[in-house]
Design an enzyme around this catalytic site. Structure first.
Site, PDB file in Angstrom:
ATOM      1  N   ASN A  78       3.572   3.532  -5.436  1.00  0.00           N
ATOM      2  CA  ASN A  78       3.028   4.095  -4.298  1.00  0.00           C
ATOM      3  C   ASN A  78       3.486   3.205  -3.192  1.00  0.00           C
ATOM      4  O   ASN A  78       3.151   1.966  -2.992  1.00  0.00           O
ATOM      5  CB  ASN A  78       1.390   3.856  -4.377  1.00  0.00           C
ATOM      6  CG  ASN A  78       0.594   4.238  -3.141  1.00  0.00           C
ATOM      7  OD1 ASN A  78       1.266   4.533  -2.268  1.00  0.00           O
ATOM      8  ND2 ASN A  78      -0.552   3.972  -3.044  1.00  0.00           N
ATOM      9  N   LYS A 136       2.597   3.382  -0.152  1.00  0.00           N
ATOM     10  CA  LYS A 136       1.682   3.232   0.915  1.00  0.00           C
ATOM     11  C   LYS A 136       2.476   3.465   2.293  1.00  0.00           C
ATOM     12  O   LYS A 136       3.417   4.077   2.245  1.00  0.00           O
ATOM     13  CB  LYS A 136       1.049   1.873   1.075  1.00  0.00           C
ATOM     14  CG  LYS A 136       0.417   1.574  -0.366  1.00  0.00           C
ATOM     15  CD  LYS A 136      -0.684   0.712  -0.508  1.00  0.00           C
ATOM     16  CE  LYS A 136      -1.278   0.415  -2.044  1.00  0.00           C
ATOM     17  NZ  LYS A 136      -2.168  -0.439  -2.249  1.00  0.00           N
ATOM     18  N   HIS A 191      -7.395   7.717  -3.128  1.00  0.00           N
ATOM     19  CA  HIS A 191      -7.085   6.424  -3.069  1.00  0.00           C
ATOM     20  C   HIS A 191      -8.009   5.549  -2.399  1.00  0.00           C
ATOM     21  O   HIS A 191      -8.526   6.190  -1.349  1.00  0.00           O
ATOM     22  CB  HIS A 191      -5.703   5.993  -2.721  1.00  0.00           C
ATOM     23  CG  HIS A 191      -5.320   4.843  -2.630  1.00  0.00           C
ATOM     24  ND1 HIS A 191      -5.631   3.767  -2.158  1.00  0.00           N
ATOM     25  CD2 HIS A 191      -4.169   4.238  -3.336  1.00  0.00           C
ATOM     26  CE1 HIS A 191      -5.125   2.738  -2.505  1.00  0.00           C
ATOM     27  NE2 HIS A 191      -4.180   3.062  -3.465  1.00  0.00           N
ATOM     28  N   GLU A 247      -8.002   3.378  -0.541  1.00  0.00           N
ATOM     29  CA  GLU A 247      -7.940   3.201   1.140  1.00  0.00           C
ATOM     30  C   GLU A 247      -8.301   4.498   1.835  1.00  0.00           C
ATOM     31  O   GLU A 247      -8.653   4.108   2.965  1.00  0.00           O
ATOM     32  CB  GLU A 247      -6.188   2.792   1.185  1.00  0.00           C
ATOM     33  CG  GLU A 247      -5.988   1.186   0.869  1.00  0.00           C
ATOM     34  CD  GLU A 247      -4.616   0.972   0.438  1.00  0.00           C
ATOM     35  OE1 GLU A 247      -3.830   1.891   0.616  1.00  0.00           O
ATOM     36  OE2 GLU A 247      -4.494   0.166  -0.601  1.00  0.00           O
ATOM     37  N   GLU A 256      -8.139   2.240 -10.298  1.00  0.00           N
ATOM     38  CA  GLU A 256      -7.953   1.029  -9.377  1.00  0.00           C
ATOM     39  C   GLU A 256      -9.045  -0.001  -9.090  1.00  0.00           C
ATOM     40  O   GLU A 256      -9.507   0.569  -8.001  1.00  0.00           O
ATOM     41  CB  GLU A 256      -6.809   1.518  -8.206  1.00  0.00           C
ATOM     42  CG  GLU A 256      -5.699   2.094  -8.572  1.00  0.00           C
ATOM     43  CD  GLU A 256      -4.683   2.369  -7.452  1.00  0.00           C
ATOM     44  OE1 GLU A 256      -3.646   1.786  -7.762  1.00  0.00           O
ATOM     45  OE2 GLU A 256      -5.104   2.473  -6.333  1.00  0.00           O
ATOM     46  N   GLY A 282      -3.722  -5.288  -4.001  1.00  0.00           N
ATOM     47  CA  GLY A 282      -3.121  -6.106  -2.928  1.00  0.00           C
ATOM     48  C   GLY A 282      -3.532  -7.637  -2.936  1.00  0.00           C
ATOM     49  O   GLY A 282      -3.322  -8.145  -1.833  1.00  0.00           O
ATOM     50  N   GLY A 336       1.850  -0.671  -6.191  1.00  0.00           N
ATOM     51  CA  GLY A 336       1.772  -0.849  -4.780  1.00  0.00           C
ATOM     52  C   GLY A 336       3.223  -1.370  -4.370  1.00  0.00           C
ATOM     53  O   GLY A 336       4.102  -1.263  -4.702  1.00  0.00           O
TER      54      GLY A 336
END
Ligand code: 13P
Length: 250
Positions: free
Chosen positions: A11, A13, A96, A98, A167, A173, A232
């Protein structure tokens, strides 16, 4: 445990440029010798055409990072499932954390997005996961089950066609990975929930995501219900991503 080979999905992003994507994909594709797992990269929408053309003829599938909950029409800025299909998109990430956090996506919106993807013949990668506060409050199981239940409810018998990604938000991150045991415990809960909904729960790949990297991938992937990864940061470095694809091919 699924009957499928492992599925490893990068991903990106909101990262990349025409030049950076070209070298990342070319370096990744040239490292695929001996890789037998399923692999995909989810790129930003403006780069779908570029990635489609660079991946054609390779074993790496193309993915997108989001899809509209609407079919077509006056939804400025949105990208529909049929548009993704025009670029041979195989997977699309939905829900996701985010997007749940910064764009207010509810469980119901995520469930509709999964429906749109399935209707267009695209596999939704449905993300679920708890925050640190929820984990500390002992709410992990309740939260992930609520998130997945909405998707199961909206998608009925098609549910065996989805991919699920666990996740934990606190691991994304941050460099703080869930331990293999923590991941397996949640994956087992999700598998049981899928089993209650479909006779084909063993077809659903349940991916782990959250600071997965070249050093920790093998031990996470060794867990019986960890069927792959959603990666990620480490997917932006070709040598790291290739080494994770190799770990998933053993
Ligand atoms: P990182 O691998 O950078 O922690 O991101 C995980 C993720 O959110 C993948 O969707």
């Amino acid at each position: 445990m699924t009957m499928n080979s492992k599925l490893m999905v990068g991903n990106w992003k909101m990262n990349g440029s025409l030049a950076a994507n070209a070298s990342l994909l070319s370096d990744t594709l040239s490292g695929l010798g001996g890789v037998s797992c399923r692999a995909a990269v989810c790129v930003p929408a403006p780069y779908l055409a570029q990635a489609h053309s660079l991946l054609t003829g390779s074993s790496m599938a193309l993915g997108a990072q989001d899809v509209s909950a609407h079919e077509s029409g006056a939804y400025t800025g949105e990208v529909s499932a049929n548009m993704l299909r025009d670029f041979a998109v195989r997977y699309v990430i939905v829900g996701h954390s985010e997007r749940r956090q910064y764009h207010g996506e509810t469980d119901a919106v995520v469930a509709t997005k999964a429906q749109r993807a399935l209707a267009a013949g695209i596999t939704p990668i449905v993300c679920v996961g708890e925050s640190l506060a929820e984990r500390e409050a002992g709410q992990t199981e309740v939260v992930v089950k609520r998130q997945l239940a909405a998707v199961i409810h909206a998608n009925g018998h098609c549910i065996s066609e989805i991919v699920v990604a666990y996740e934990p938000i606190w691991a994304i991150g941050t460099g703080l990975t869930a331990t293999p045991e923590q991941a397996q415990a949640v994956h087992a809960v999700l598998r049981a929930q899928l089993q209650a909904a479909t006779a084909h729960a063993d077809r659903v790949s349940i991916l782990y995501g959250g600071s997965m990297n070249a050093a920790n991938a093998a031990s996470l992937l060794a867990q019986p219900d960890v069927d792959g990864g959603l990666i990620g940061g480490a997917s932006l470095k070709a040598p790291d991503f290739v080494s994770m694809l190799k770990a998933a091919s053993r």
